[in-house]
Design a protein around this motif. Structure first.
Motif, PDB file in Angstrom:
ATOM      1  N   LYS A  95       1.126  -1.162   0.291  1.00 32.42           N
ATOM      2  CA  LYS A  95      -0.625   0.594   0.211  1.00 32.42           C
ATOM      3  C   LYS A  95       0.957   0.969   0.288  1.00 32.42           C
ATOM      4  O   LYS A  95       0.705   2.349  -0.221  1.00 32.42           O
ATOM      5  CB  LYS A  95      -1.201  -0.078   0.673  1.00 32.42           C
ATOM      6  CG  LYS A  95      -1.594   1.051   1.365  1.00 32.42           C
ATOM      7  CD  LYS A  95      -3.277   0.782   2.289  1.00 32.42           C
ATOM      8  CE  LYS A  95      -3.711   2.723   2.891  1.00 32.42           C
ATOM      9  NZ  LYS A  95      -4.706   2.349   3.594  1.00 32.42           N
ATOM     10  N   ALA A 143      -6.352   0.349  -7.064  1.00 25.63           N
ATOM     11  CA  ALA A 143      -6.625  -1.273  -6.509  1.00 25.63           C
ATOM     12  C   ALA A 143      -6.854  -2.063  -5.993  1.00 25.63           C
ATOM     13  O   ALA A 143      -5.526  -3.342  -5.263  1.00 25.63           O
ATOM     14  CB  ALA A 143      -7.916  -0.450  -5.509  1.00 25.63           C
ATOM     15  N   ILE A 186      -5.032  -3.500  -2.135  1.00 24.40           N
ATOM     16  CA  ILE A 186      -6.464  -2.656  -1.653  1.00 24.40           C
ATOM     17  C   ILE A 186      -7.602  -2.191  -1.781  1.00 24.40           C
ATOM     18  O   ILE A 186      -8.047  -2.506  -3.217  1.00 24.40           O
ATOM     19  CB  ILE A 186      -5.831  -1.736  -1.026  1.00 24.40           C
ATOM     20  CG1 ILE A 186      -4.946  -0.554  -1.861  1.00 24.40           C
ATOM     21  CG2 ILE A 186      -3.580  -2.089  -0.225  1.00 24.40           C
ATOM     22  CD1 ILE A 186      -4.589   0.525  -2.136  1.00 24.40           C
ATOM     23  N   GLN A 187      -8.259  -2.039  -0.506  1.00 19.20           N
ATOM     24  CA  GLN A 187      -9.597  -1.834  -1.381  1.00 19.20           C
ATOM     25  C   GLN A 187      -9.925  -0.166  -1.603  1.00 19.20           C
ATOM     26  O   GLN A 187      -9.357   0.442  -1.266  1.00 19.20           O
ATOM     27  CB  GLN A 187     -10.545  -1.460   0.069  1.00 19.20           C
ATOM     28  CG  GLN A 187     -11.196  -3.424   0.918  1.00 19.20           C
ATOM     29  CD  GLN A 187     -11.355  -4.006  -0.207  1.00 19.20           C
ATOM     30  OE1 GLN A 187     -12.922  -3.264  -0.824  1.00 19.20           O
ATOM     31  NE2 GLN A 187     -11.172  -5.067   0.011  1.00 19.20           N
ATOM     32  N   GLU A 236      -9.723   2.736  -0.037  1.00 22.29           N
ATOM     33  CA  GLU A 236      -8.273   3.357   0.371  1.00 22.29           C
ATOM     34  C   GLU A 236      -7.774   3.944  -0.497  1.00 22.29           C
ATOM     35  O   GLU A 236      -6.702   5.109  -0.083  1.00 22.29           O
ATOM     36  CB  GLU A 236      -7.533   1.710   0.361  1.00 22.29           C
ATOM     37  CG  GLU A 236      -8.457   1.486   1.693  1.00 22.29           C
ATOM     38  CD  GLU A 236      -7.151  -0.221   2.268  1.00 22.29           C
ATOM     39  OE1 GLU A 236      -6.052   0.144   3.155  1.00 22.29           O
ATOM     40  OE2 GLU A 236      -7.132  -1.392   1.554  1.00 22.29           O
ATOM     41  N   GLU A 271      -9.296   7.340  -0.856  1.00 23.33           N
ATOM     42  CA  GLU A 271      -9.329   8.113   0.334  1.00 23.33           C
ATOM     43  C   GLU A 271      -8.172   9.633   0.702  1.00 23.33           C
ATOM     44  O   GLU A 271      -8.101   9.848   0.816  1.00 23.33           O
ATOM     45  CB  GLU A 271      -9.827   8.019   2.078  1.00 23.33           C
ATOM     46  CG  GLU A 271      -8.837   7.042   2.099  1.00 23.33           C
ATOM     47  CD  GLU A 271      -8.836   5.818   2.578  1.00 23.33           C
ATOM     48  OE1 GLU A 271     -10.202   6.316   4.214  1.00 23.33           O
ATOM     49  OE2 GLU A 271      -8.294   5.291   4.022  1.00 23.33           O
ATOM     50  N   VAL A 272      -7.142   8.318   0.104  1.00 20.24           N
ATOM     51  CA  VAL A 272      -5.839   9.475  -0.023  1.00 20.24           C
ATOM     52  C   VAL A 272      -6.000  10.036  -1.511  1.00 20.24           C
ATOM     53  O   VAL A 272      -4.994  10.942  -1.371  1.00 20.24           O
ATOM     54  CB  VAL A 272      -5.447   8.059  -0.815  1.00 20.24           C
ATOM     55  CG1 VAL A 272      -3.614   8.293  -1.072  1.00 20.24           C
ATOM     56  CG2 VAL A 272      -4.766   7.265   0.912  1.00 20.24           C
ATOM     57  N   GLU A 327       2.630   8.209   7.742  1.00 20.72           N
ATOM     58  CA  GLU A 327       1.401   7.939   7.236  1.00 20.72           C
ATOM     59  C   GLU A 327       1.215   7.886   5.986  1.00 20.72           C
ATOM     60  O   GLU A 327       0.757   7.094   5.785  1.00 20.72           O
ATOM     61  CB  GLU A 327       0.342   8.486   8.352  1.00 20.72           C
ATOM     62  CG  GLU A 327       0.158   8.283   9.400  1.00 20.72           C
ATOM     63  CD  GLU A 327      -0.988   6.987  10.012  1.00 20.72           C
ATOM     64  OE1 GLU A 327      -2.546   6.579   9.461  1.00 20.72           O
ATOM     65  OE2 GLU A 327      -0.671   6.110  10.237  1.00 20.72           O
ATOM     66  N   LYS A 357      -1.417   6.045   3.417  1.00 21.90           N
ATOM     67  CA  LYS A 357      -2.854   7.159   3.597  1.00 21.90           C
ATOM     68  C   LYS A 357      -2.556   7.655   3.583  1.00 21.90           C
ATOM     69  O   LYS A 357      -1.727   8.872   2.680  1.00 21.90           O
ATOM     70  CB  LYS A 357      -2.735   6.248   5.505  1.00 21.90           C
ATOM     71  CG  LYS A 357      -2.150   4.651   5.594  1.00 21.90           C
ATOM     72  CD  LYS A 357      -2.967   4.511   7.120  1.00 21.90           C
ATOM     73  CE  LYS A 357      -1.672   3.702   7.090  1.00 21.90           C
ATOM     74  NZ  LYS A 357      -0.862   3.146   9.143  1.00 21.90           N
ATOM     75  N   ARG A 358      -4.137   8.206   4.275  1.00 19.07           N
ATOM     76  CA  ARG A 358      -3.910  10.302   3.947  1.00 19.07           C
ATOM     77  C   ARG A 358      -2.695  11.060   5.696  1.00 19.07           C
ATOM     78  O   ARG A 358      -1.942   9.671   6.126  1.00 19.07           O
ATOM     79  CB  ARG A 358      -5.521  10.717   4.693  1.00 19.07           C
ATOM     80  CG  ARG A 358      -6.425  10.294   4.062  1.00 19.07           C
ATOM     81  CD  ARG A 358      -8.093  10.478   4.464  1.00 19.07           C
ATOM     82  NE  ARG A 358      -7.956  11.962   4.502  1.00 19.07           N
ATOM     83  CZ  ARG A 358      -9.219  11.615   3.697  1.00 19.07           C
ATOM     84  NH1 ARG A 358      -9.759  12.066   3.174  1.00 19.07           N
ATOM     85  NH2 ARG A 358      -9.013  13.292   4.447  1.00 19.07           N
TER      86      ARG A 358
END
Lengths: 177, 448
Positions: free
Chosen positions: A26, A53, A58-59, A62, A65-66, B178, B183-184
Motif C-alpha cells: 500500500k 486498488a 487494497i480496497q 483506500e 480517501e488518499v 502515515e 494513507k492520508r
C-alpha cells in the motif's frame, strides 16, 4: 478507454512495489497514483482508482480517501496544460493575485475552469517552495519562475504550439523502469 | 560571507554528477565513516551540536540516540524533503544542485542508525528534483556506495525516493510516516515517538534534507571543529532562504550568529530593501513563526543586536521573539499590508489543515473568514478581539504543531500591528483607496 497500464508503466509499478516491505505494498500508492494520472489523461477516474486498488491488492475506498486528500491528484478531467499558480506568501507579495486575474482574462475562464478548446485549466496552489523567484507557475514537472505577464504570454504560446497530449507532473516519457 | 560547508562548489558545472562531486571531495566522509563504529558516528554528530534544520531545532545526535534497537526488527531512516513552508526553498535548491551531498548524508546517517533501507520522502510538486535524485542514487549504486556490502564494509543499504502527493501537513514527521504507508497524511498522537514505532511500526528517524546533508561536513571536519562555528548552542552553518522585498533573494549559507541587520542590508546577503523602501516587518523562519516589526527584528528585548541564532531570535520568548524555524526569511517593506498578508497565510493554514482536530479544522477556517471580512472593509473591533480569542484556543490544543503554526502569525500580527487592523475597521474607504504593492504591473491583459 481501457484502464490498463502500458507494459513500461506496469514494469515500473512492479519495481516500485518492491521498494517497500513484503505485505506493505500500500506504501506504493502515491507513486502509483502519479503514474496513473500521467498514463490516463491527467486525471484519476473512479475506474482508474479501482484499477490501482486491484494492482495493490487494497480496497478501492483506500485509494479514494488518499486521492481526495492530496492536492496533486485531479478527480475530474483537466486541460492538456494544467497551469498551477502559487498563491501563497512571497508569490502573493510579488504579484500572484494579479497574475491569476490576468490569466482569467486572457484565457476567458475563472480559476478552476478549463478553456473551451480543452487546452488550459487554471488552478491556484499553495506554496511551491520557490519563494526566491516569485511569482511561480508550475505546468507539469516544470517550474516557471520570476513570472511577468509577457513571460506568461510566451509560455501560453509555447504550450499551444507544442503540447498535443496532457502534461502530467510525472511526465509520460519519464515512465521507464 | 562565512564558511560554506553545504553550498561550497554549488555553482561548479557538473557538481550534480558523481565524477565532479568526487573531484571536489565527495564520498570521502563515507569512506571515513565505514572505518568507524556506528556509535562513534552518533557521538561525532552529538559533539557537533547540530540541531534539526527543518524547523523544530531538536539536537540531531540526541534524536539518533533515542532510536530503539529491538533485535531482529529493521530500522529506517526517512529524509523529510516535503519542503512546503511558505518562505522556505533551501532544500529544493540543495537537492537540485548537489544531490550527491544528500545521498552521501543518507548513507552515513543510515550506517549510524543501523538502517538498511532508507527513504527520501520528497514533495510531489518537485518531481523534477525526484528525477535528479534518482539519477544520483543510481550513480551511487553503480559506484558501490549503495547496495550490498558497501565498499567491502559489510554494510548494506537500499535507498529510494518516495514522491508525496502535495500536502503541507506531510512535513510533520508522523503525518509523513502515515503518508509513506500509503494513507492520508494525518499526524499521529505521540507517544509512541517514531524512534520507537515509526514507519510500519518499526523504529524510524525522520530528518530534514539540510540536517542530513550537514552530517557530511561534520564527519569530514570532525564534530568538535563544526561546533566551533556559530554562537553558543547554535553551532555550524545554516541555510537561509531569503525572499520578499529585498534586492537579492536567494539561498544563503550563514555561520550562525550573523546579526539580522547585517543579513538584511549587507551586499553579501540580501542587499537591502528593494526600491529604497523602508523595512516594515520580517517573518524570520517560515510563515508559521511570529512576525516581528523592524524595531524588534533588529534588536532583542534587551536592546542588543538580534542575531541569526536559535537563541537570539527567540530571545524574550514569544512575547517579543520569533524563531529561526526553517530558515524561510520573508522581508516586507513599508507598503506591505500586514493584515492582507496574514489573511493569505491563514488561508494557507486553513487549506492545509488535515482536519483531524476541531480547533485547527474549524479555527483556521473561522480566522480566515474573519480576516477576509476585515480586508474587505466590513470588519469590526469585536472581530479583532474574536480573532485573538480564537487563535488562543487553537494554540497547544491540537495533535500536531499546525495549530501553533496557524495561531502564532495571528497572535503576533495583532500584538505588533493592532493599529493597522483598527485602520481597516475604522477607515475601510481609505484602505480600499490604497494602491497596494502587488499592483506592480502596468500591462493590460490582451484577448486570447
Amino acid at each position: 478507454m481501457e484502464i490498463k497500464f502500458s507494459s513500461e508503466a506496469l514494469e515500473l509499478v512492479n519495481k516500485i512495489i518492491k521498494r517497500y516491505p513484503e505485505g506493505k505494498q500500500k506504501s506504493a500508492l502515491l507513486p502509483v497514483l502519479h503514474i496513473a494520472q500521467a498514463e490516463f489523461g491527467g486525471w484519476l477516474s473512479s475506474q482508474t482508482m479501482d484499477y490501482v486498488a486491484s494492482l495493490l491488492k487494497i480496497q478501492p475506498v483506500e485509494v479514494y480517501e488518499v486521492a481526495s486528500f492530496y492536492s496533486m491528484f485531479n478527480l475530474k478531467p483537466v486541460g492538456k496544460c494544467l497551469i498551477e499558480v502559487c498563491r501563497t506568501g512571497p508569490c502573493w507579495l510579488l504579484g500572484a493575485e494579479d497574475l491569476v486575474k490576468y490569466l482569467e482574462k486572457k484565457l476567458n475562464i475563472k480559476e478552476g475552469q478549463t478553456t473551451a478548446d480543452g487546452m488550459f485549466t487554471l488552478k491556484t496552489v499553495e506554496c511551491l517552495a520557490a519563494c526566491g523567484t516569485a511569482p511561480v507557475v508550475q505546468i507539469g514537472e516544470k517550474y516557471h519562475e520570476n513570472i511577468t505577464f509577457e513571460k506568461m504570454d510566451g509560455i501560453l504560446n509555447e504550450c499551444r504550439a507544442t503540447v498535443t497530449e496532457p502534461v502530467s507532473h510525472w511526465a509520460k516519457d519519464k515512465i521507464k523502469a | 560571507m562565512g564558511k560554506q560547508l553545504l553550498l561550497e562548489n554549488i555553482n561548479t558545472q557538473g557538481i550534480d554528477t558523481l565524477p565532479v562531486y568526487k573531484q571536489h571531495g565527495g564520498y570521502q566522509a563515507l569512506e571515513k565513516v565505514l572505518k568507524m563504529k556506528p556509535e562513534e558516528v552518533v557521538a561525532e554528530v552529538q559533539k557537533s551540536g547540530l540541531r534539526g534544520r527543518g524547523g523544530a531545532g531538536f539536537p540531531t545526535g540526541m534524536k539518533w540516540s533515542f532510536i530503539a534497537k529491538p533485535p531482529g526488527v529493521p530500522r529506517h531512516l526517512v529524509c523529510n524533503a516535503d519542503e512546503s513552508e511558505p518562505g522556505t526553498f533551501k532544500d529544493r535548491f540543495l537537492m537540485q544542485h548537489k544531490p550527491h551531498l544528500l545521498v552521501e548524508g543518507m548513507i552515513i546517517s543510515s550506517f549510524a542508525l543501523g538502517a538498511n533501507t532508507s527513504y527520501i520522502y520528497i514533495r510531489g510538486e518537485m518531481l523534477y528534483v525526484f528525477h535528479i535524485l534518482e539519477k544520483a542514487i543510481q550513480e551511487a549504486y553503480d559506484a558501490g556506495y549503495l547496495g550490498k556490502n558497501i565498499l567491502g564494509s559489510g554494510f548494506d543499504l537500499d535507498l529510494y525516493v518516495h514522491p508525496g502527493g502535495g500536502a503541507y501537513i506531510c512535513g510533520e514527521e508522523t503525518a509523513l510516516i502515515e503518508s509513506l504507508e500509503g494513507k492520508r497524511g494525518n499526524p499521529r498522537i505521540k507517544p509512541p515517538f517514531p524512534a520507537i514505532a515509526g514507519v510500519w511500526g518499526r523504529p524510524t528517524v525522520v530528518n530534514n534534507v539540510e540536517t542530513i546533508s550537514a552530517v557530511v561536513p561534520i564527519i569530514n571536519m570532525g564534530g568538535d571543529e563544526y561546533a566551533k562555528i556559530g554562537v553558543g548552542k547554535s553551532t555550524g552553518t545554516k541555510l537561509i532562504s531569503a525572499c520578499g522585498h529585498i534586492n537579492k533573494p536567494g539561498v544563503y549559507e550563514i555561520e550562525l550568529g550573523v546579526p539580522v541587520e547585517e543579513f538584511i542590508y549587507s551586499e553579501a546577503y540580501c542587499g537591502g530593501i528593494k526600491n529604497g523602501k523602508k523595512l516594515k516587518a520580517v517573518v524570520a523562519g517560515g510563515s508559521s513563526v511570529p512576525i516581528l516589526p523592524t524595531e524588534l527584528i533588529l534588536k532583542t528585548a534587551k536592546g542588543e543586536p538580534r542575531l541569526m541564532t536559535y537563541e537570539s531570535l527567540s530571545d524574550g520568548g514569544f512575547q517579543t521573539g520569533t524563531m529561526l524555524g526553517s530558515g524561510g526569511f520573508i522581508v516586507m517593506d513599508e507598503t506591505t499590508s500586514v493584515v492582507k498578508n496574514l489573511w493569505n497565510f491563514t488561508r494557507f493554514y486553513h487549506h492545509e489543515s488535515c482536519g483531524q482536530c476541531s480547533p485547527c479544522r474549524e479555527g483556521t477556517g473561522w480566522m480566515e473568514k474573519i480576516l477576509h471580512k476585515i480586508v474587505e472593509g466590513h470588519g469590526t473591533i469585536a472581530d479583532i478581539d474574536l480573532l485573538w480569542d480564537i487563535q488562543s484556543k487553537i494554540e497547544g490544543k491540537t495533535i500536531c504543531p499546525l495549530g501553533e503554526a496557524a495561531s502564532w502569525p495571528v497572535a503576533s500580527a495583532i500584538r505588533h500591528f493592532r493599529a493597522e487592523f483598527e485602520d481597516y475597521v475604522n477607515n475601510p474607504s481609505k484602505i480600499k483607496d490604497v494602491k497596494h504593492y502587488f499592483n506592480t504591473h502596468n500591462l493590460q491583459a490582451t484577448e486570447a
